[in-house]
Write an enzyme that holds these catalytic residues in place. Structure first.
Site, PDB file in Angstrom:
ATOM      1  N   ASP A  93       3.302   8.099   9.282  1.00  0.00           N
ATOM      2  CA  ASP A  93       4.435   8.436   8.407  1.00  0.00           C
ATOM      3  C   ASP A  93       5.597   9.096   9.157  1.00  0.00           C
ATOM      4  OD1 ASP A  93       3.006   7.355   6.287  1.00  0.00           O
ATOM      5  OD2 ASP A  93       2.098   9.265   5.744  1.00  0.00           O
ATOM      6  N   SER A 113       1.742  -4.399  -5.432  1.00  0.00           N
ATOM      7  CA  SER A 113       2.998  -4.528  -6.189  1.00  0.00           C
ATOM      8  C   SER A 113       4.206  -4.606  -5.251  1.00  0.00           C
ATOM      9  CB  SER A 113       3.155  -3.399  -7.202  1.00  0.00           C
ATOM     10  OG  SER A 113       3.413  -2.172  -6.574  1.00  0.00           O
ATOM     11  N   HIS A 119       6.578   4.234   2.236  1.00  0.00           N
ATOM     12  CA  HIS A 119       5.840   5.465   1.953  1.00  0.00           C
ATOM     13  C   HIS A 119       6.434   6.102   0.701  1.00  0.00           C
ATOM     14  CE1 HIS A 119       3.459   9.019   2.746  1.00  0.00           C
ATOM     15  NE2 HIS A 119       4.534   9.744   2.460  1.00  0.00           N
ATOM     16  N   MET A 142      -4.264   0.772   3.807  1.00  0.00           N
ATOM     17  CA  MET A 142      -4.813   2.125   3.820  1.00  0.00           C
ATOM     18  C   MET A 142      -5.641   2.443   5.064  1.00  0.00           C
ATOM     19  SD  MET A 142      -3.357   3.303   1.242  1.00  0.00           S
ATOM     20  CE  MET A 142      -4.129   4.885   0.954  1.00  0.00           C
ATOM     21  N   ARG A 143      -5.373   1.762   6.168  1.00  0.00           N
ATOM     22  CA  ARG A 143      -6.051   2.103   7.424  1.00  0.00           C
ATOM     23  C   ARG A 143      -5.014   2.472   8.473  1.00  0.00           C
ATOM     24  NH1 ARG A 143     -11.144   0.794   8.722  1.00  0.00           N
ATOM     25  NH2 ARG A 143     -10.568   0.387  10.874  1.00  0.00           N
ATOM     26  N   ASN A 169       6.857   0.144   7.237  1.00  0.00           N
ATOM     27  CA  ASN A 169       5.958   0.680   6.213  1.00  0.00           C
ATOM     28  C   ASN A 169       6.791   1.208   5.057  1.00  0.00           C
ATOM     29  OD1 ASN A 169       3.485   1.794   5.076  1.00  0.00           O
ATOM     30  ND2 ASN A 169       4.185   3.798   5.759  1.00  0.00           N
ATOM     31  N   LEU A 219      -3.350   2.385  11.948  1.00  0.00           N
ATOM     32  CA  LEU A 219      -3.282   1.403  13.025  1.00  0.00           C
ATOM     33  C   LEU A 219      -3.294   2.129  14.370  1.00  0.00           C
ATOM     34  CD1 LEU A 219      -0.589  -0.795  11.310  1.00  0.00           C
ATOM     35  CD2 LEU A 219      -2.947  -1.493  11.800  1.00  0.00           C
TER      36      LEU A 219
HETATM   37  C1  GRF Z   1       2.808   2.367  -2.688  1.00  0.00           C
HETATM   38  O1  GRF Z   1       3.050   3.534  -3.421  1.00  0.00           O
HETATM   39  C2  GRF Z   1       3.275   2.524  -1.274  1.00  0.00           C
HETATM   40  O2  GRF Z   1       4.410   3.309  -1.157  1.00  0.00           O
HETATM   41  C3  GRF Z   1       2.100   3.189  -0.602  1.00  0.00           C
HETATM   42  O3  GRF Z   1       0.971   2.621  -1.206  1.00  0.00           O
HETATM   43  C4  GRF Z   1       1.310   2.145  -2.498  1.00  0.00           C
HETATM   44  C5  GRF Z   1       0.971   0.700  -2.523  1.00  0.00           C
HETATM   45  O4  GRF Z   1       1.168   0.128  -3.789  1.00  0.00           O
HETATM   46  N1  GRF Z   1       2.164   3.025   0.819  1.00  0.00           N
HETATM   47  P1  GRF Z   1       1.105  -1.439  -3.963  1.00  0.00           P
HETATM   48  O5  GRF Z   1      -0.225  -1.895  -3.424  1.00  0.00           O
HETATM   49  O6  GRF Z   1       2.260  -2.031  -3.201  1.00  0.00           O
HETATM   50  O7  GRF Z   1       1.225  -1.683  -5.440  1.00  0.00           O
END
Ligand code: GRF
Length: 214
Positions: A146, A14, A110, A91-92, A108, A94
């Site tokens: 983060d 999204s 967060h 979700m990995r 990024n 780096l």
């Molecule tokens: C979001 O909440 C973002 O902040 C986090 O992972 C989620 C990804 O959502 N890092 P999307 O795939 O962009 O919908």
């Protein structure tokens, strides 16, 4: 020429969509040039394909090791003329090699007001902690997860009856504003990094947004 973005995803996409939507305005100073996913079934890939953006699936399992996987990502990003890499639900972790290769050209988003609540399950952590404000952060990536200089934050109130899901929904609306804003500021070359702080030139666009409950 518009700044060329490489967006790394693992899922829903999204935030990728928010960048695609922003770039559909020809006056927006950046465009999504390439989307890379480590997951072949990431829904975000369809969002990119739907508007003719190049996509690439690079599964870590198909490479000898993390270094080889990341080398393939770097090569693809460079070949696509990418000037800024945007992590959007990637979700990995780096490696330091990747992070250094894209120093101050890697950002990024967060879902918390960093430095509060790094890591996963940020909305549950926010509720549990009793904070009255929560939100999202767009930041330059550093080796430690983060962390890194903050470009844009957006804050939302936490209400007494929030669940992690209702809070996530409220934050996500702001993510979709904050990420295109941060990219715009970088693309317009208004962002300077000094130590752990970012300064933004030109006062016409706020770099912080406090959003009321709609
Ligand atoms: C979001 O909440 C973002 O902040 C986090 O992972 C989620 C990804 O959502 N890092 P999307 O795939 O962009 O919908």
């Amino acid at each position: 020429m518009r700044l060329r973005l490489g967006v790394l995803i693992s899922g829903r996409g999204s935030n990728l969509q928010a960048l695609i939507d922003a770039a559909s305005d020809p006056t927006y100073p950046a465009e999504v040039a390439l989307v890379i996913s480590n997951k072949p079934d990431a829904a975000g890939l369809d969002r990119a394909r739907a508007v003719g953006i190049a996509t690439l699936v690079l599964k870590p399992k198909d490479f000898a090791d993390k270094a080889a996987h990341e080398a393939a990502m770097i090569a693809a990003l460079e070949n696509a003329g990418v000037g800024l890499v945007c992590l959007a639900g990637y979700m990995r972790l780096l490696s330091p090699v990747f992070v250094q290769a894209w120093h101050n050209r890697l950002i990024n988003i967060h879902p918390s007001l960093l430095p509060a609540f790094p890591g996963l399950d940020t909305h549950a952590k926010a509720i549990e902690s009793g904070v009255r404000f929560h939100g999202c952060t767009v930041h330059f990536v550093r080796v430690e997860m983060d962390t890194g200089p903050i470009i844009v934050q957006a804050a939302v109130p936490v209400s007494d009856d929030d669940t992690p899901d209702t809070l996530a929904d409220r934050v996500l609306i702001q993510e979709h504003r904050a990420y295109p804003l941060a990219v715009r500021l970088i693309a317009e070359q208004r962002v300077t990094v000094g130590g752990n702080r970012v300064s933004v030139r030109g006062g016409t666009m706020p770099n912080t947004v406090i959003a009321p409950i709609p």
